[in-house]
Write a protein that holds these residues in place. Structure first.
Motif, PDB file in Angstrom:
ATOM      1  N   ASP A 192       0.723   5.057   0.826  1.00 25.29           N
ATOM      2  CA  ASP A 192      -0.118   6.067   1.460  1.00 25.29           C
ATOM      3  C   ASP A 192       0.037   7.442   0.820  1.00 25.29           C
ATOM      4  N   ARG A 209     -10.306  -3.233  -6.905  1.00 28.73           N
ATOM      5  CA  ARG A 209     -11.498  -4.055  -6.701  1.00 28.73           C
ATOM      6  C   ARG A 209     -11.950  -4.702  -8.005  1.00 28.73           C
ATOM      7  N   GLN A 259       0.847  -1.188   0.000  1.00 23.58           N
ATOM      8  CA  GLN A 259       0.000   0.000   0.000  1.00 23.58           C
ATOM      9  C   GLN A 259       0.883   1.239   0.000  1.00 23.58           C
ATOM     10  N   ASN A 269      -2.184   6.831  -2.434  1.00 23.76           N
ATOM     11  CA  ASN A 269      -3.403   6.034  -2.220  1.00 23.76           C
ATOM     12  C   ASN A 269      -3.557   4.902  -3.243  1.00 23.76           C
ATOM     13  N   LEU A 324     -19.209   2.405   0.244  1.00 25.20           N
ATOM     14  CA  LEU A 324     -19.908   1.144  -0.026  1.00 25.20           C
ATOM     15  C   LEU A 324     -18.993  -0.047   0.214  1.00 25.20           C
ATOM     16  N   LYS A 325     -19.467  -0.984   1.013  1.00 22.40           N
ATOM     17  CA  LYS A 325     -18.733  -2.247   1.135  1.00 22.40           C
ATOM     18  C   LYS A 325     -18.899  -3.004  -0.178  1.00 22.40           C
ATOM     19  N   HIS A 338      -9.491   0.380  11.672  1.00 29.82           N
ATOM     20  CA  HIS A 338      -9.784   1.810  11.666  1.00 29.82           C
ATOM     21  C   HIS A 338     -11.130   2.088  12.309  1.00 29.82           C
ATOM     22  N   LEU A 384      -6.646  -5.581   3.531  1.00 32.75           N
ATOM     23  CA  LEU A 384      -7.297  -4.280   3.397  1.00 32.75           C
ATOM     24  C   LEU A 384      -8.571  -4.212   4.241  1.00 32.75           C
ATOM     25  N   ASP A 387      -6.726   3.923   5.638  1.00 26.61           N
ATOM     26  CA  ASP A 387      -7.806   2.997   5.270  1.00 26.61           C
ATOM     27  C   ASP A 387      -8.243   3.341   3.845  1.00 26.61           C
ATOM     28  N   LEU A 388      -7.588   2.740   2.857  1.00 26.88           N
ATOM     29  CA  LEU A 388      -7.813   3.095   1.446  1.00 26.88           C
ATOM     30  C   LEU A 388      -9.255   2.880   1.014  1.00 26.88           C
ATOM     31  N   ALA A 389      -9.851   1.772   1.473  1.00 25.98           N
ATOM     32  CA  ALA A 389     -11.211   1.435   1.049  1.00 25.98           C
ATOM     33  C   ALA A 389     -12.165   2.554   1.435  1.00 25.98           C
ATOM     34  N   ARG A 390     -12.087   2.945   2.715  1.00 31.17           N
ATOM     35  CA  ARG A 390     -13.040   3.928   3.238  1.00 31.17           C
ATOM     36  C   ARG A 390     -12.814   5.315   2.644  1.00 31.17           C
ATOM     37  N   LEU A 391     -11.554   5.616   2.316  1.00 33.79           N
ATOM     38  CA  LEU A 391     -11.254   6.919   1.722  1.00 33.79           C
ATOM     39  C   LEU A 391     -11.899   7.043   0.352  1.00 33.79           C
ATOM     40  N   ARG A 392     -11.954   5.927  -0.341  1.00 30.61           N
ATOM     41  CA  ARG A 392     -12.445   5.934  -1.709  1.00 30.61           C
ATOM     42  C   ARG A 392     -13.974   5.831  -1.773  1.00 30.61           C
ATOM     43  N   THR A 393     -14.541   4.982  -0.946  1.00 31.33           N
ATOM     44  CA  THR A 393     -15.981   4.717  -1.052  1.00 31.33           C
ATOM     45  C   THR A 393     -16.604   4.360   0.294  1.00 31.33           C
ATOM     46  N   ASN A 440      -7.659  -3.973   7.827  1.00 32.29           N
ATOM     47  CA  ASN A 440      -7.229  -2.604   8.113  1.00 32.29           C
ATOM     48  C   ASN A 440      -8.434  -1.675   8.290  1.00 32.29           C
ATOM     49  N   SER A 441      -9.450  -1.834   7.418  1.00 31.45           N
ATOM     50  CA  SER A 441     -10.679  -1.040   7.548  1.00 31.45           C
ATOM     51  C   SER A 441     -11.323  -1.281   8.905  1.00 31.45           C
ATOM     52  N   PHE A 483      -7.890   2.488  -5.725  1.00 35.44           N
ATOM     53  CA  PHE A 483      -8.593   1.454  -4.955  1.00 35.44           C
ATOM     54  C   PHE A 483      -9.713   0.770  -5.740  1.00 35.44           C
ATOM     55  N   HIS A 484     -10.566   1.568  -6.414  1.00 32.85           N
ATOM     56  CA  HIS A 484     -11.701   0.912  -7.083  1.00 32.85           C
ATOM     57  C   HIS A 484     -11.249   0.105  -8.302  1.00 32.85           C
TER      58      HIS A 484
END
Ligand SMILES: [Fe+2]
Lengths: 120, 173
Positions: free
Chosen positions: A26, A48, A24, A29, B11-12, A112, A105, B3-9, A108-109, A44-45
């Protein structure tokens, strides 16, 4: 903190297996993927959707279909700058790497959400 | 580590997949109503054809609403693939029987998403989806009313003419 040759920034390791490693970054991002000779930095998206692409390949087809085009699988990265050309074995290893990364990930979420922000 | 996921979206991933599934469901619903409208037109039920065209447009609006919600929340909205739908119906009444069945299926799928939102503590998406829960109550009510009219009005030749007019009025009174 780590650094890989073709990526200029300091990065933290997320997951590793015999064939590659993910990090990752930082600063930008990004999720950085190093797999064999490939290195990609994903938003990030995009990460996914790349995972979803890799996970949706029909492995049974690759095993049981004997025609040449099933020996390798070509998967484009969402920004279309790279195409991963994967054998069956590589595909399985990439899946393991990506799904392991997703786990880190998510963990980590969760940290947080439940720990770092509790007193905030 | 950020927290990359939460920064971006917000939505889970599971919710994003479910919402994209609903986008597809609404697109299919729109396509189904369009096929019904075409059948009605072909068979002389002009007023009902108009009614069903309008239903088809409504379903597309639902699709767009969810599509934009996914995008606004930082997710990836996926343009749905729409499979072939039923084009022929054995009778005028059957068109509305199939319509009710479709609406019930949509309701169930909306409910499943609300359940998922609760399990994932995603109250923003839940409150967004509650609009669709309400919408589905109306849609089902309208579809049932159409079938009720078939019970009230006999399908003689003038009956058919009256049915065509009366069904087209549903939801406007
Ligand atoms: Fe709808």
């Amino acid at each position: 903190m780590n650094q890989i040759k073709s990526y200029p920034y300091q990065i933290e390791e997320l997951y590793r297996n015999t064939k590659g490693c993910t990090y990752q970054c930082d600063l930008t991002n990004r999720v950085v993927l190093q797999f064999g000779a490939y290195v990609s930095a994903f938003k990030f998206h995009d990460f996914r959707s790349f995972c979803q692409k890799v996970n949706s390949v029909n492995i049974h087809e690759m095993i049981f279909n004997l025609s040449d085009e099933y020996d390798f699988q070509a998967i484009q990265t969402p920004s279309c700058q790279q195409t991963y050309r994967l054998s069956l074995c590589e595909l399985v290893q990439l899946r393991d790497l990506l799904n392991g990364t997703k786990f880190t990930l998510e963990l980590n979420s969760l940290l947080h959400e439940r720990i770092y922000s509790v007193n905030a | 580590m950020k927290d990359l996921a939460r920064l971006r979206t917000s939505l889970k991933e599971e919710i994003e997949i479910a919402l994209n599934g609903q986008v597809k469901t609404e697109a299919e619903a729109s396509s189904k109503y369009l096929a019904m409208a075409s059948w009605c037109d072909r068979n002389g039920y002009e007023k009902c054809a108009g009614y069903l065209y309008k239903q088809s447009e409504e379903e597309r609006e639902h699709m767009m609403k969810i599509f934009k919600f996914i995008s606004d929340m930082g997710g990836t909205a996926i343009t749905p693939e729409v499979p072939a739908v039923q084009l022929e119906f054995p009778s005028f009444k059957n068109v509305f029987e199939v319509a009710l069945e479709n609406e019930i299926a949509v309701t169930l799928s909306v409910n499943r998403i609300v359940g998922k939102c609760r399990r994932e503590d995603d109250y923003a998406t839940e409150s967004f989806m509650m609009g669709f829960v309400k919408e589905q109550m109306e849609e089902e009510e309208n579809a049932r009313r159409a079938l009720e009219l078939f019970d009230l009005i006999e399908e003689t030749s003038t009956g058919k003419f009256v049915l065509d007019k009366e069904i087209a009025k549903i939801g406007n009174e």
